[in-house]
Enzyme design. Structure first.
Site, mmCIF file in Angstrom:
data_model
loop_
_atom_site.group_PDB
_atom_site.id
_atom_site.type_symbol
_atom_site.label_atom_id
_atom_site.label_comp_id
_atom_site.label_asym_id
_atom_site.label_seq_id
_atom_site.Cartn_x
_atom_site.Cartn_y
_atom_site.Cartn_z
ATOM 1 C CE1 TYR A 93 -1.499 -1.002 -5.526
ATOM 2 C CE2 TYR A 93 -2.177 1.285 -5.561
ATOM 3 C CZ TYR A 93 -2.474 -0.040 -5.352
ATOM 4 O OH TYR A 93 -3.743 -0.411 -4.965
ATOM 5 C CB THR A 113 -5.849 1.286 -7.079
ATOM 6 O OG1 THR A 113 -5.566 2.526 -6.440
ATOM 7 C CG2 THR A 113 -4.808 1.114 -8.176
#
Ligand code: UFG
Length: 326
Positions: free
Chosen positions: A141, A115
């Site tokens: 995350y 990501t």
């Protein structure tokens, strides 16, 4: 050629399975259905399994896989601040268990969905982000994904696994045949939230208008999910043919950014209806701008994001919303 797709019942995973099938591969989905849907598994076999449970790998141990595409993970930045344990267990422990399965079964080709959140807040965010930029993720995350990237590097060096790491910017849009699309519960992403507000005549909450951007709202790089899928299949084919380095890192974005207000306007323009919004306080952990430099994916994978203009993203997301909600 059989390809294991963890998280293949999810939003991005299902689009990848469709693209795999189109290109003659046989996708085998391994998913615990925590965020995915069995009805999204349309292009190959489904095996219910949880990466955290080593015993679940018995269900796939006899299958000869040519490669693995690993998407299964928790993805919502806000949730990761509330429940980091869940993210580290699912995203990091789950990935280690999968890598052990791959090592023991001598599978050599691996694709990992990472990501843009691995980059964190940059000192100068006016420049598009390149793959070699400093990585200092701020959310649990983003950290969980960067930890797995690092572990994967050791698996490559020591056990000879060849990999592509794809760092997604803001995945959005839906399949042009409207067979699959974005369906998170609860939905937190901007595009589906704006569409829902438009249809239900509700207010969209805009998280902050004091960012250092042209209109004060956050800017993001929206990339169409079918473009993402295409990049995975291109990467996989090159890994299989030994046409890449052992370790490969690619940003996947559109290279353009839109502010929250511009996304709201794009939905208004598409529906020819004013979408109402209100400013609420900034969402914790949101960087002001995330913009990709995608030159590497263009050059090495011969990939271009053909469907990622905002009009097409809004159109396909809207078609999917209507199919599911009306
Ligand atoms: N936003 C709103 N209102 C909403 C929803 C979002 O104002 O109702 C704003 C957010 O504050 C942010 C922007 O719209 O500025 C985009 O938010 P999303 O929740 O749609 O997406 P994120 O940028 O937070 O995160 C997504 C993925 C992450 C990934 C990241 C990479 O969910 O997994 O893109 O750019 F890391």
């Amino acid at each position: 050629m059989k390809i294991l797709v963890t998280g293949g019942a999810g939003y991005i995973g299902s689009h990848i399975c469709k693209e795999l099938k189109k290109n003659g591969f046989d996708p085998i989905v391994f998913d615990n259905l925590s965020n995915g849907y069995k009805k999204f598994v349309k292009w190959g076999k489904f095996i219910k399994g949880d990466l955290k449970k080593v015993s679940d790998f018995k269900k796939i141990k006899k299958i000869k896989f040519k490669g693995v595409i690993h998407l299964a993970s928790n993805i919502e930045v806000g949730e990761s601040y509330k429940d980091p344990t869940k993210f580290y267990l699912n995203n990091v422990t789950g990935s280690i268990n999968l890598l052990e399965f791959i090592r023991l079964n001598k599978i050599k080709n691996f694709i990992f969905s990472s990501t843009a959140a691995v980059y964190g807040e940059l000192k100068d965010n006016s420049k598009p982000i390149k793959e070699n930029f400093h990585k200092e993720p701020i959310s649990p995350y983003g950290k969980s994904k960067l930890f797995v990237e690092r572990i994967l590097e050791d698996y490559s060096d020591i056990y000879g696994i060849n990999f592509c790491i794809f760092r997604y910017f803001n995945a959005s849009g839906a399949d042009s045949d409207v067979e699959i699309g974005e369906s998170h519960i609860p939905e937190t992403h901007l595009v589906p939230n704006v569409i829902n507000a438009c249809e239900m005549n509700k207010l969209v909450k805009v998280f902050g208008n004091n960012y250092k951007t042209k209109d004060g709202t956050c800017m993001r790089d929206y990339v169409h999910v079918s473009d993402l899928a295409e990049a995975h299949v291109k990467g996989l084919k090159k890994l299989i043919k030994n046409n890449l380095k052992k370790k490969n890192y690619f940003n996947l974005g559109s290279g353009k950014t839109y502010s929250v207000l511009e996304v709201i306007n794009a939905v208004s323009d598409y529906k020819k209806k004013k979408v109402k919004f209100k400013y609420v306080k900034n969402r914790f952990g949101d960087p002001s701008i995330l913009m990709s430099n995608i030159d590497r994916a263009k050059k090495i994978l011969n990939w271009t994001p053909k469907r990622s203009n905002i009009e097409n993203i809004v159109k396909t997301s809207y078609q999917w919303y209507l199919k599911n909600n009306i």
